[in-house]
Design an enzyme around this catalytic site. Sequence first.
Site, PDB file in Angstrom:
ATOM      1  CB  SER A 220     100.010   9.139  27.346  1.00 56.52           C
ATOM      2  OG  SER A 220     101.256   9.776  27.164  1.00 56.52           O
ATOM      3  CG  ASN A 221      98.891   9.614  33.276  1.00 59.82           C
ATOM      4  OD1 ASN A 221      98.021  10.262  32.688  1.00 59.82           O
ATOM      5  ND2 ASN A 221      98.637   8.937  34.377  1.00 59.82           N
ATOM      6  CD  GLU A 222     103.673   7.291  29.996  1.00 62.98           C
ATOM      7  OE1 GLU A 222     102.697   7.564  29.273  1.00 62.98           O
ATOM      8  OE2 GLU A 222     103.652   6.377  30.846  1.00 62.98           O
TER       9      GLU A 222
ATOM     10  CD  GLU B 180      90.516  15.763  26.315  1.00 64.97           C
ATOM     11  OE1 GLU B 180      90.939  16.508  25.413  1.00 64.97           O
ATOM     12  OE2 GLU B 180      90.539  14.534  26.253  1.00 64.97           O
TER      13      GLU B 180
ATOM     14  CD  GLN C 122      89.140  15.229  21.927  1.00 66.18           C
ATOM     15  OE1 GLN C 122      88.959  14.245  22.648  1.00 66.18           O
ATOM     16  NE2 GLN C 122      89.933  16.212  22.277  1.00 66.18           N
ATOM     17  N   GLY C 123      87.520  14.619  17.088  1.00 61.91           N
ATOM     18  CA  GLY C 123      88.388  14.057  16.049  1.00 61.91           C
ATOM     19  C   GLY C 123      89.769  14.679  16.075  1.00 61.91           C
ATOM     20  CE1 TYR C 124      90.650  18.583  18.890  1.00 61.49           C
ATOM     21  CE2 TYR C 124      92.326  18.411  20.586  1.00 61.49           C
ATOM     22  CZ  TYR C 124      91.343  19.135  19.958  1.00 61.49           C
ATOM     23  OH  TYR C 124      91.052  20.403  20.399  1.00 61.49           O
TER      24      TYR C 124
ATOM     25  CB  SER D 101      85.244   8.557  23.021  1.00 55.46           C
ATOM     26  OG  SER D 101      86.543   8.261  23.431  1.00 55.46           O
TER      27      SER D 101
HETATM   28  C1  LIG Z   1      89.726   4.930  25.633  1.00 57.92           C
HETATM   29  C2  LIG Z   1      90.316   6.002  24.764  1.00 57.92           C
HETATM   30  C3  LIG Z   1      89.505   7.042  24.338  1.00 57.92           C
HETATM   31  C4  LIG Z   1      90.007   8.007  23.480  1.00 57.92           C
HETATM   32  N1  LIG Z   1      89.166   8.968  22.992  1.00 57.92           N
HETATM   33  C5  LIG Z   1      89.623   9.838  22.060  1.00 57.92           C
HETATM   34  C6  LIG Z   1      88.739  10.745  21.421  1.00 57.92           C
HETATM   35  O1  LIG Z   1      87.533  10.746  21.699  1.00 57.92           O
HETATM   36  N2  LIG Z   1      89.222  11.568  20.472  1.00 57.92           N
HETATM   37  C7  LIG Z   1      90.540  11.576  20.133  1.00 57.92           C
HETATM   38  O2  LIG Z   1      90.914  12.389  19.298  1.00 57.92           O
HETATM   39  N3  LIG Z   1      91.416  10.731  20.710  1.00 57.92           N
HETATM   40  C8  LIG Z   1      90.981   9.851  21.651  1.00 57.92           C
HETATM   41  N4  LIG Z   1      91.847   8.953  22.237  1.00 57.92           N
HETATM   42  C9  LIG Z   1      93.241   8.923  21.766  1.00 57.92           C
HETATM   43  C10 LIG Z   1      94.247   9.374  22.805  1.00 57.92           C
HETATM   44  O3  LIG Z   1      94.220  10.772  22.932  1.00 57.92           O
HETATM   45  C11 LIG Z   1      95.617   8.851  22.350  1.00 57.92           C
HETATM   46  O4  LIG Z   1      95.558   7.438  22.452  1.00 57.92           O
HETATM   47  C12 LIG Z   1      96.739   9.378  23.201  1.00 57.92           C
HETATM   48  O5  LIG Z   1      96.948  10.747  22.952  1.00 57.92           O
HETATM   49  C13 LIG Z   1      98.063   8.609  22.941  1.00 57.92           C
HETATM   50  O6  LIG Z   1      98.350   8.579  21.590  1.00 57.92           O
HETATM   51  P1  LIG Z   1      98.669   7.205  20.842  1.00 57.92           P
HETATM   52  O7  LIG Z   1      97.598   6.224  21.148  1.00 57.92           O
HETATM   53  O8  LIG Z   1      98.933   7.509  19.415  1.00 57.92           O
HETATM   54  O9  LIG Z   1     100.000   6.648  21.532  1.00 57.92           O
HETATM   55  P2  LIG Z   1     101.493   7.113  21.224  1.00 57.92           P
HETATM   56  O10 LIG Z   1     101.548   8.588  21.076  1.00 57.92           O
HETATM   57  O11 LIG Z   1     102.004   6.300  20.091  1.00 57.92           O
HETATM   58  O12 LIG Z   1     102.233   6.706  22.557  1.00 57.92           O
HETATM   59  C14 LIG Z   1     102.614   5.375  22.860  1.00 57.92           C
HETATM   60  C15 LIG Z   1     103.366   5.381  24.191  1.00 57.92           C
HETATM   61  O13 LIG Z   1     104.573   6.169  24.071  1.00 57.92           O
HETATM   62  C16 LIG Z   1     104.579   7.196  25.077  1.00 57.92           C
HETATM   63  N5  LIG Z   1     105.161   8.428  24.504  1.00 57.92           N
HETATM   64  C17 LIG Z   1     104.873   8.966  23.296  1.00 57.92           C
HETATM   65  N6  LIG Z   1     105.575  10.107  23.118  1.00 57.92           N
HETATM   66  C18 LIG Z   1     106.315  10.290  24.242  1.00 57.92           C
HETATM   67  C19 LIG Z   1     107.220  11.300  24.674  1.00 57.92           C
HETATM   68  N7  LIG Z   1     107.509  12.348  23.911  1.00 57.92           N
HETATM   69  N8  LIG Z   1     107.777  11.189  25.908  1.00 57.92           N
HETATM   70  C20 LIG Z   1     107.483  10.118  26.725  1.00 57.92           C
HETATM   71  N9  LIG Z   1     106.610   9.115  26.354  1.00 57.92           N
HETATM   72  C21 LIG Z   1     106.040   9.217  25.136  1.00 57.92           C
HETATM   73  C22 LIG Z   1     103.128   7.420  25.440  1.00 57.92           C
HETATM   74  O14 LIG Z   1     102.994   7.932  26.747  1.00 57.92           O
HETATM   75  C23 LIG Z   1     102.564   6.004  25.338  1.00 57.92           C
HETATM   76  O15 LIG Z   1     102.832   5.298  26.520  1.00 57.92           O
HETATM   77  C24 LIG Z   1      91.371   7.979  23.086  1.00 57.92           C
HETATM   78  C25 LIG Z   1      92.186   6.937  23.557  1.00 57.92           C
HETATM   79  C26 LIG Z   1      91.676   5.956  24.358  1.00 57.92           C
HETATM   80  C27 LIG Z   1      92.602   4.844  24.773  1.00 57.92           C
END
Ligand SMILES: Cc1cc2nc3c(=O)[nH]c(=O)nc-3n(C[C@H](O)[C@H](O)[C@H](O)COP(=O)(O)OP(=O)(O)OC[C@H]3O[C@@H](n4cnc5c(N)ncnc54)[C@H](O)[C@@H]3O)c2cc1C
Length: 399
Positions: free
Chosen positions: A384-386, A245, A127-129, A162
Amino acid sequence: MDMMFSDADLVFRDEVKTFFAENLPPAVANIVRRTPSYVAKDDVVAWQKTLYKKGWIAPGWPVEYGGTGWTPMQKFIYGEEYQSAYAPRLSSFGITMVGPVIYTFGTDTQKARYLEKILSGDEYWCQGYSEPGSGSDLASLQTRAVLDGDEYVVNGQKIWTSQAHRADMIFCLVRTNPDVKKQEGISFLLIDMKTPGLSVKPIITMDGGHYLNEVFFDDVRVPVENRIAEENKGWTYAKFLLGHERTGIAGVSKSKQVVAKVKQIAGTERSEGGKLLDDADYRNRLSRIEVDLMALEITNLRMMAAMGAGKTPGPESSTLKIRGTQIEQELNELLVEALGYYALPYDASQVRPDVNEAPVGPDYSVGVMSERLLRRAASIYGGSNEIQKNIIAKAILGL
Ligand SMILES: Cc1cc2nc3c(=O)[nH]c(=O)nc-3n(C[C@H](O)[C@H](O)[C@H](O)COP(=O)(O)OP(=O)(O)OC[C@H]3O[C@@H](n4cnc5c(N)ncnc54)[C@H](O)[C@@H]3O)c2cc1C
């Protein structure tokens, strides 16, 4: 929804149990029991082919595309038996994610080209999101696709991808129009991982394993027929996929299994005497998680019943994601506590099934710490859960 098992359900449960007992190699089940996140691809694909032949590969799909036609209760039973047999988790990127997008929005040519190979395990997807800087705010993604004749030329980077190192195909969100509202300039492309200009770089996670990657696109040429439906409408398909998902993410059966393991380990006599399970504080924490897990299970069943009645999983799946991952992480914490010192040694076999070293501690200690460290990310991946709480606030509570 009727929550009682009918006679037919019980017969079905027996059939599933027997099939797993007769067809899942015990050696593979043992690897899954110890290191569920690091099962060799060959073992997963071999198991996928067994299920494919049996016709049990995609319970969530419509029958016309290869689904099983099971009732929600049968799907639930299958999920429970699957987990308790320690069958390898199949890659969700094909079956749970891009498959439903293709059969819902794809052309007949795309359906013919991709669906069967997803089901058979002949093609693995990733998945390339996410991108650096575009995770929670996914719509801000920058990977650019510019139309040149009948091909898109793709440049940019994905991150946290992943299993990209195992994948044959990647489904990608790309920016096809930078001059409109960010959600309106995104398209959904299906890209062959072997295309020149596409490269994969590993990210090693804190458990020491290779699960994640960066994926780079340097003038990667993608035929226009690999685009899902309309150009610049990719956000619609992306959101549809995210709903799918998050439904599978509650992990109820797995958590039930971990509860049993916690009880087994914490119920074992410690070297200093006494059992951890006799400690009132520990037992209290475990009991509270068990109650939460029962509530999650009912919520999960209600959602499955709604889907069985033809509804698409909506923002409610966010509740499953939040509670499911919280419970999973709390249970992993209790497991590590129960193991004490035996959770500490670094054991390469936890993240590399090909390593054949004897574990330092008892057999049940293998993989516990690695699973806990890797699954710390469960409250981040899949949105993320937030962010899930924001979705509930806006889409369900209307705040
Ligand atoms: C083990 C693992 C597997 C993954 N696999 C894939 C995959 O296969 N393909 C893919 O595309 N992605 C994948 N991801 C990426 C995942 O979807 C992102 O890490 C996730 O969406 C969070 O984005 P970020 O890492 O850029 O964190 P950020 O968006 O920078 O967030 C950082 C922190 O700020 C909080 N935050 C951000 N915005 C808000 C808001 N508006 N309100 C409240 N809190 C906020 C978040 O909850 C988090 O705690 C994977 C991530 C992990 C850790």
